[in-house]
Design a protein around this motif. Structure first.
Motif, PDB file in Angstrom:
ATOM      1  N   MET A  96       0.855  -1.176   0.000  1.00 31.88           N
ATOM      2  CA  MET A  96       0.000   0.000   0.000  1.00 31.88           C
ATOM      3  C   MET A  96       0.899   1.236   0.000  1.00 31.88           C
ATOM      4  SD  MET A  96      -3.081   1.167   2.569  1.00 31.88           S
ATOM      5  CE  MET A  96      -2.477   0.183   3.876  1.00 31.88           C
ATOM      6  N   GLU A  97       0.454   2.259  -0.744  1.00 32.03           N
ATOM      7  CA  GLU A  97       1.218   3.495  -0.837  1.00 32.03           C
ATOM      8  C   GLU A  97       0.268   4.685  -0.767  1.00 32.03           C
ATOM      9  OE1 GLU A  97       4.286   5.283  -4.031  1.00 32.03           O
ATOM     10  OE2 GLU A  97       4.347   3.101  -3.799  1.00 32.03           O
ATOM     11  N   PRO A  98      -0.045   5.167   0.448  1.00 30.90           N
ATOM     12  CA  PRO A  98      -0.978   6.293   0.586  1.00 30.90           C
ATOM     13  C   PRO A  98      -0.373   7.606   0.084  1.00 30.90           C
ATOM     14  CG  PRO A  98      -0.100   5.683   2.721  1.00 30.90           C
ATOM     15  CD  PRO A  98       0.427   4.677   1.737  1.00 30.90           C
ATOM     16  N   VAL A  99      -1.233   8.515  -0.368  1.00 33.92           N
ATOM     17  CA  VAL A  99      -0.810   9.845  -0.805  1.00 33.92           C
ATOM     18  C   VAL A  99      -1.650  10.870  -0.046  1.00 33.92           C
ATOM     19  CG1 VAL A  99      -0.680  11.459  -2.745  1.00 33.92           C
ATOM     20  CG2 VAL A  99      -0.215   9.019  -3.113  1.00 33.92           C
ATOM     21  N   ASP A 100      -1.001  11.700   0.734  1.00 31.73           N
ATOM     22  CA  ASP A 100      -1.666  12.790   1.449  1.00 31.73           C
ATOM     23  C   ASP A 100      -1.827  13.947   0.457  1.00 31.73           C
ATOM     24  OD1 ASP A 100      -1.893  15.334   2.914  1.00 31.73           O
ATOM     25  OD2 ASP A 100      -1.610  14.080   4.697  1.00 31.73           O
ATOM     26  N   PHE A 101      -3.050  14.368   0.213  1.00 27.04           N
ATOM     27  CA  PHE A 101      -3.332  15.390  -0.796  1.00 27.04           C
ATOM     28  C   PHE A 101      -2.465  16.631  -0.602  1.00 27.04           C
ATOM     29  CE2 PHE A 101      -5.673  18.959  -2.634  1.00 27.04           C
ATOM     30  CZ  PHE A 101      -5.930  18.482  -3.904  1.00 27.04           C
ATOM     31  N   ASP A 102      -2.326  17.087   0.656  1.00 28.27           N
ATOM     32  CA  ASP A 102      -1.569  18.317   0.929  1.00 28.27           C
ATOM     33  C   ASP A 102      -0.073  18.156   0.681  1.00 28.27           C
ATOM     34  OD1 ASP A 102      -3.878  19.729   1.614  1.00 28.27           O
ATOM     35  OD2 ASP A 102      -3.747  19.097   3.707  1.00 28.27           O
ATOM     36  N   ASP A 103       0.419  16.925   0.648  1.00 19.84           N
ATOM     37  CA  ASP A 103       1.845  16.676   0.418  1.00 19.84           C
ATOM     38  C   ASP A 103       2.139  16.146  -0.983  1.00 19.84           C
ATOM     39  OD1 ASP A 103       2.401  17.439   3.039  1.00 19.84           O
ATOM     40  OD2 ASP A 103       2.165  15.389   3.797  1.00 19.84           O
ATOM     41  N   ALA A 104       1.116  15.974  -1.802  1.00 17.92           N
ATOM     42  CA  ALA A 104       1.289  15.393  -3.134  1.00 17.92           C
ATOM     43  C   ALA A 104       2.025  16.359  -4.065  1.00 17.92           C
ATOM     44  CB  ALA A 104      -0.068  15.034  -3.734  1.00 17.92           C
ATOM     45  N   GLU A 105       2.662  15.801  -5.082  1.00 14.83           N
ATOM     46  CA  GLU A 105       3.337  16.609  -6.103  1.00 14.83           C
ATOM     47  C   GLU A 105       2.289  17.412  -6.874  1.00 14.83           C
ATOM     48  OE1 GLU A 105       6.175  16.046 -10.050  1.00 14.83           O
ATOM     49  OE2 GLU A 105       5.402  14.279  -9.025  1.00 14.83           O
ATOM     50  N   THR A 106       2.543  18.704  -7.067  1.00 16.57           N
ATOM     51  CA  THR A 106       1.604  19.568  -7.782  1.00 16.57           C
ATOM     52  C   THR A 106       2.341  20.357  -8.855  1.00 16.57           C
ATOM     53  OG1 THR A 106       1.886  21.479  -6.330  1.00 16.57           O
ATOM     54  CG2 THR A 106       0.201  19.873  -5.698  1.00 16.57           C
ATOM     55  N   TYR A 107       1.591  20.834  -9.814  1.00 18.36           N
ATOM     56  CA  TYR A 107       2.129  21.804 -10.763  1.00 18.36           C
ATOM     57  C   TYR A 107       0.984  22.600 -11.341  1.00 18.36           C
ATOM     58  CZ  TYR A 107       0.832  19.034 -14.914  1.00 18.36           C
ATOM     59  OH  TYR A 107       0.151  18.362 -15.889  1.00 18.36           O
ATOM     60  N   GLU A 108       1.317  23.746 -11.936  1.00 17.79           N
ATOM     61  CA  GLU A 108       0.321  24.663 -12.479  1.00 17.79           C
ATOM     62  C   GLU A 108       0.735  25.010 -13.910  1.00 17.79           C
ATOM     63  OE1 GLU A 108      -1.838  28.813 -11.077  1.00 17.79           O
ATOM     64  OE2 GLU A 108      -0.559  27.730  -9.672  1.00 17.79           O
ATOM     65  N   PRO A 109       0.198  24.260 -14.908  1.00 16.41           N
ATOM     66  CA  PRO A 109       0.575  24.527 -16.302  1.00 16.41           C
ATOM     67  C   PRO A 109       0.213  25.930 -16.767  1.00 16.41           C
ATOM     68  CG  PRO A 109      -0.632  22.454 -16.110  1.00 16.41           C
ATOM     69  CD  PRO A 109      -0.714  23.143 -14.794  1.00 16.41           C
ATOM     70  N   ASP A 110      -0.890  26.479 -16.275  1.00 16.98           N
ATOM     71  CA  ASP A 110      -1.333  27.842 -16.565  1.00 16.98           C
ATOM     72  C   ASP A 110      -1.834  28.436 -15.255  1.00 16.98           C
ATOM     73  OD1 ASP A 110      -0.962  27.720 -19.371  1.00 16.98           O
ATOM     74  OD2 ASP A 110      -2.963  26.896 -19.669  1.00 16.98           O
ATOM     75  N   ALA A 111      -1.932  29.755 -15.195  1.00 14.54           N
ATOM     76  CA  ALA A 111      -2.437  30.417 -13.993  1.00 14.54           C
ATOM     77  C   ALA A 111      -3.821  29.883 -13.632  1.00 14.54           C
ATOM     78  CB  ALA A 111      -2.486  31.922 -14.209  1.00 14.54           C
ATOM     79  N   GLY A 112      -3.969  29.380 -12.415  1.00 12.85           N
ATOM     80  CA  GLY A 112      -5.257  28.883 -11.945  1.00 12.85           C
ATOM     81  C   GLY A 112      -5.575  27.452 -12.316  1.00 12.85           C
ATOM     82  N   TRP A 113      -4.770  26.854 -13.197  1.00 14.53           N
ATOM     83  CA  TRP A 113      -4.987  25.464 -13.604  1.00 14.53           C
ATOM     84  C   TRP A 113      -4.011  24.611 -12.813  1.00 14.53           C
ATOM     85  CZ3 TRP A 113      -3.240  23.153 -18.922  1.00 14.53           C
ATOM     86  CH2 TRP A 113      -3.623  21.811 -19.006  1.00 14.53           C
ATOM     87  N   GLN A 114      -4.481  24.084 -11.706  1.00 12.70           N
ATOM     88  CA  GLN A 114      -3.625  23.296 -10.830  1.00 12.70           C
ATOM     89  C   GLN A 114      -3.864  21.809 -11.043  1.00 12.70           C
ATOM     90  OE1 GLN A 114      -4.335  23.795  -6.630  1.00 12.70           O
ATOM     91  NE2 GLN A 114      -2.500  22.680  -6.071  1.00 12.70           N
ATOM     92  N   ARG A 115      -2.790  21.026 -10.997  1.00 15.83           N
ATOM     93  CA  ARG A 115      -2.876  19.570 -11.101  1.00 15.83           C
ATOM     94  C   ARG A 115      -2.123  18.961  -9.925  1.00 15.83           C
ATOM     95  NH1 ARG A 115      -5.213  18.176 -15.916  1.00 15.83           N
ATOM     96  NH2 ARG A 115      -4.691  15.996 -15.601  1.00 15.83           N
ATOM     97  N   VAL A 116      -2.672  17.875  -9.372  1.00 16.73           N
ATOM     98  CA  VAL A 116      -2.081  17.204  -8.220  1.00 16.73           C
ATOM     99  C   VAL A 116      -1.954  15.725  -8.553  1.00 16.73           C
ATOM    100  CG1 VAL A 116      -2.354  16.640  -5.775  1.00 16.73           C
ATOM    101  CG2 VAL A 116      -3.136  18.875  -6.633  1.00 16.73           C
ATOM    102  N   ALA A 117      -0.736  15.173  -8.396  1.00 14.29           N
ATOM    103  CA  ALA A 117      -0.483  13.760  -8.666  1.00 14.29           C
ATOM    104  C   ALA A 117      -0.993  12.939  -7.490  1.00 14.29           C
ATOM    105  CB  ALA A 117       1.006  13.515  -8.864  1.00 14.29           C
ATOM    106  N   MET A 118      -1.935  12.077  -7.749  1.00 11.86           N
ATOM    107  CA  MET A 118      -2.477  11.202  -6.715  1.00 11.86           C
ATOM    108  C   MET A 118      -1.891   9.805  -6.909  1.00 11.86           C
ATOM    109  SD  MET A 118      -4.103  13.535  -5.196  1.00 11.86           S
ATOM    110  CE  MET A 118      -4.762  12.529  -3.905  1.00 11.86           C
ATOM    111  N   ALA A 119      -2.530   8.803  -6.398  1.00 11.47           N
ATOM    112  CA  ALA A 119      -2.025   7.436  -6.481  1.00 11.47           C
ATOM    113  C   ALA A 119      -1.807   7.015  -7.931  1.00 11.47           C
ATOM    114  CB  ALA A 119      -2.996   6.476  -5.799  1.00 11.47           C
ATOM    115  N   GLY A 120      -0.833   6.125  -8.132  1.00 10.53           N
ATOM    116  CA  GLY A 120      -0.604   5.644  -9.482  1.00 10.53           C
ATOM    117  C   GLY A 120       0.609   4.741  -9.575  1.00 10.53           C
TER     118      GLY A 120
END
Length: 115
Positions: A1-25
Motif C-alpha cells: 500500500m502506498e498512501p498519498v496525502d493530498f496536501d503533500d502530493a506533487e503539484t504543478y500549475e501549467p497555466d495560472a489557476g490550472w492546478q494539477r495534483v499527482a495522486m495514487a498511481g
C-alpha cells in the motif's frame, strides 16, 4: 500500500489557476486531481494514454475533433489513446476533476511539452 496525502502530493500549475495534483498511481495507471478557473481551456492535445475524465465540481466541456460533451458533477468521459481533445471549464465557477491515465504518466507531459 502506498498512501498519498493530498496536501503533500506533487503539484504543478501549467497555466495560472490550472492546478494539477499527482495522486495514487503506477506505470500502469495514474490519477491526477485538477482544478480550472472559469473559462480556462487546455490546448487541443493528444497522448499515448487512454484517459477517463470525471467532473467532481462545476462544469467541464470535453471537445474532440468529432464531438463535444459537457460534464456536470460525477459525469465522466473516456478518451482513447491518441484521441485529440481539450478540456474547458465552461461554467461560471471553479471546476474540479479527476483524470485517470492508462498507462500511467508523469507531469513531464505538460512540463516538457513543446508548443
Amino acid at each position: 500500500m502506498e498512501p498519498v496525502d493530498f496536501d503533500d502530493a506533487e503539484t504543478y500549475e501549467p497555466d495560472a489557476g490550472w492546478q494539477r495534483v499527482a495522486m495514487a498511481g503506477s506505470n500502469a495507471f495514474t490519477f491526477e486531481w485538477f482544478e480550472k478557473p472559469p473559462g480556462h481551456s487546455s490546448p487541443m492535445h493528444d497522448h499515448e494514454n487512454e484517459q477517463v475524465c470525471v467532473c467532481l465540481e462545476g462544469t467541464l466541456t470535453v471537445t474532440t475533433e468529432d464531438d463535444k460533451v459537457t460534464l456536470e458533477k460525477y459525469d465522466s468521459v473516456w478518451l482513447d489513446a491518441w484521441e485529440s481533445h481539450r478540456v474547458e471549464n465552461t461554467g461560471d465557477v471553479r471546476a474540479v476533476g479527476l483524470d485517470v491515465f492508462a498507462p500511467g504518466r508523469s507531469f513531464e507531459f505538460w512540463t516538457d511539452r513543446e508548443e
